[in-house]
Design an enzyme around this catalytic site. Structure first.
Site, PDB file in Angstrom:
ATOM      1  N   HIS A 169      -7.055   6.545  -3.231  1.00 31.49           N
ATOM      2  CA  HIS A 169      -7.938   5.594  -2.548  1.00 31.49           C
ATOM      3  C   HIS A 169      -7.295   4.913  -1.346  1.00 31.49           C
ATOM      4  O   HIS A 169      -8.001   4.406  -0.473  1.00 31.49           O
ATOM      5  CB  HIS A 169      -8.424   4.525  -3.531  1.00 31.49           C
ATOM      6  N   ASP A 170      -5.961   4.887  -1.254  1.00 30.02           N
ATOM      7  CA  ASP A 170      -5.278   4.260  -0.114  1.00 30.02           C
ATOM      8  C   ASP A 170      -4.316   5.230   0.575  1.00 30.02           C
ATOM      9  O   ASP A 170      -3.371   4.796   1.239  1.00 30.02           O
ATOM     10  CB  ASP A 170      -4.496   3.026  -0.569  1.00 30.02           C
ATOM     11  N   HIS A 223       0.838  -1.208   0.000  1.00 25.50           N
ATOM     12  CA  HIS A 223       0.000   0.000   0.000  1.00 25.50           C
ATOM     13  C   HIS A 223       0.868   1.251   0.000  1.00 25.50           C
ATOM     14  O   HIS A 223       1.025   1.925   1.013  1.00 25.50           O
ATOM     15  CB  HIS A 223      -0.949  -0.016   1.202  1.00 25.50           C
ATOM     16  N   ASP A 280      -8.613  -1.702  -8.185  1.00 23.13           N
ATOM     17  CA  ASP A 280      -7.946  -1.894  -6.898  1.00 23.13           C
ATOM     18  C   ASP A 280      -7.441  -3.325  -6.725  1.00 23.13           C
ATOM     19  O   ASP A 280      -6.441  -3.553  -6.032  1.00 23.13           O
ATOM     20  CB  ASP A 280      -8.912  -1.528  -5.773  1.00 23.13           C
ATOM     21  N   HIS A 327       1.466   1.460  -5.871  1.00 20.42           N
ATOM     22  CA  HIS A 327       0.161   0.800  -5.973  1.00 20.42           C
ATOM     23  C   HIS A 327      -0.894   1.797  -6.433  1.00 20.42           C
ATOM     24  O   HIS A 327      -1.731   1.485  -7.301  1.00 20.42           O
ATOM     25  CB  HIS A 327      -0.225   0.199  -4.624  1.00 20.42           C
TER      26      HIS A 327
END
Length: 471
Positions: A237-238, A197, A347, A201
């Site tokens: 998103h992360d 993460h 994802d 990524h």
């Protein structure tokens, strides 16, 4: 920022980049020539002024711009078992005081090459990165190579390029310096020490999202706002992922788990962090308030959809829509739902990549799992599922993940898009990669038997083998 405009002429910069000029990487030959001495006499004074301006603005606005995160900050730092609170504080201080980075970005866009460049590489590397960007819509795009060619700035470089390609800079009248600043903030908020993460990524998910947005069934109906939301959500998103999962945060009584009441803890944090950076950077400050509020809410809806615990919820809805043939992509609500599905696919698309890349991602995510398991063991906590390196092998984890999570989603995505080359390519890679992991699992068991370390396959892995067979 009138004072900054005196030195950087950011208004003119924004106007120039809205004409469609390509952002990064630059051609060294195309950069305006730099006359020695033209800036030297002004540089110390400029740096001093920028420092004063940025420091004063940060003190007045820094915490307010992250107002949506004030509750998180008020709840204190991390539990005693980690140092993330201290790390987070250092990152905030670094962001508030790093006026040099913004000054560097402005000089870069004016064509003045700094003596100690942070982002520019030599011409050979730039040429290779530029060549890769010309093929950014290909499914075999190697994000690991691209990250090396951009000196670890794959996310910033990729997003600047995609915003330009999709015409978003012109459509939303975005200032290029402010966009670059925001993207640097996002990239730096990813933890580079995380094996999986991290910002690479995020760049990989963004590139996949770009591919999905080009699928004819979807692309025909997408608006510029849809495209911008999809790319921003993929990139962020992360963001600020701690490298551990939600159950770990809950059982360690982490302040984020308390703040979000144990529901989509990480996804809520990613969303709120993104909104905080959007407000702090003022990227969308020139847009109507109602529009920015709508963008913030839609970003939240997209990022929250990546919660793996909601997988069945979205899969069931998608199947129902396809069976009833009632998806109307002219409707903004249906388009948003398909953007959620596209982001969920992006994802978890690693098993659908070429084997060399897919295998590397699999090893990275399992390494992150094992680190969490080691941490749980160290503090005498129950080791979470898939986090025990002695019991959970990489092949068995991947076979289970492909069988129960990836295959069902991508089969329905293919039903939506039709038999497009991309969908067929992804499913083909998925089946081949699953067969390779199954073969590796068999080899592991064979070696185990031959070494007389284990007389028979464990019950868990026997079940994985049986259920993971390709039809």
């Amino acid at each position: 920022m009138p004072m900054l405009d005196r030195f950087f002429n950011s208004t003119e910069l924004g106007r120039r980049w809205r004409t469609g000029e390509e952002f990064m990487p630059f051609s060294m030959g195309s950069l305006p020539s730099y006359q020695p001495g033209t800036l030297a006499c002004k540089l110390p004074e400029m740096i001093r002024m920028v420092k004063l301006i940025w420091k004063s603005k940060s003190e007045l606005r820094g915490t307010k711009q992250r107002g949506i995160l004030e509750n998180e900050d008020a709840l204190g730092g991390l539990s005693d078992t980690t140092h993330s609170g201290e790390i987070g504080t250092k990152k905030k201080v670094k962001r508030l005081l790093s006026f040099q980075r913004y000054f560097h970005a402005s000089r870069l866009l004016r064509g003045i090459v700094p003596q100690a460049s942070l982002y520019l590489l030599d011409e050979d590397y730039l040429g290779q990165a530029r060549h890769m960007l010309s093929k950014v819509g290909m499914w075999d795009f190697d994000i690991f190579l691209f990250d090396r060619l951009t000196n670890g700035n794959s996310l910033v470089t990729l997003l600047c390029h995609l915003f330009n390609v999709h015409g978003l800079i012109h459509h939303f009248q975005l200032d290029m310096v402010t966009l670059h600043r925001f993207l640097v903030m996002v990239q730096e908020d990813y933890h580079s020490q995380n094996p999986y993460h991290n910002a690479v990524h995020a760049a990989d998910v963004t590139q996949a999202m770009h591919c999905y947005l080009k699928e004819p069934k979807l692309a025909t109906f997408l608006t510029p706002l849809d495209i911008m939301l999809g790319l921003l959500a993929a990139a962020a998103h992360d963001v600020d992922h701690p490298g551990v999962n939600q159950p770990f945060l809950i059982k360690t009584n982490h302040h984020l788990a308390n703040l979000y009441q144990n529901v989509s803890v990480l996804e809520n944090h990613h969303w709120r962090s993104t909104i905080g950076m959007l407000r702090e950077s003022r990227l969308l400050a020139h847009l109507p308030k109602e529009m920015t509020q709508d963008i913030e809410q839609q970003l939240g809806s997209l990022i929250l959809a990546t919660d793996i615990n909601r997988q069945n919820e979205f899969l069931t809805r998608l199947k129902a829509h396809l069976e009833n043939n009632d998806l109307r992509l002219e409707d903004a609500q249906d388009r948003h739902f398909m953007l959620q599905i596209a982001l969920k696919c992006a994802d978890i698309c690693n098993p659908c990549r070429l084997w060399e890349m897919s295998k590397q991602w699999s090893e990275r995510v399992c390494e992150e799992f094992y680190r969490q398991g080691d941490l749980e063991q160290k503090f005498e906590l129950e080791i979470s599922p898939l986090c025990n390196q002695q019991k959970d092998s990489i092949p068995s984890i991947q076979i289970g993940f492909m069988t129960y999570i990836v295959e069902p989603l991508f089969e329905e995505w293919a039903n939506f898009t039709g038999d497009t080359p991309l969908s067929e390519n992804m499913l083909s890679h998925l089946r081949r990669n699953k067969a390779k992991w199954r073969s590796l699992l068999h080899k592991q068991h064979s070696r185990s038997r031959s070494n007389d370390r284990s007389g028979q396959v464990t019950e868990h892995e026997e079940q994985t083998l049986n259920e993971g067979d390709i039809p």
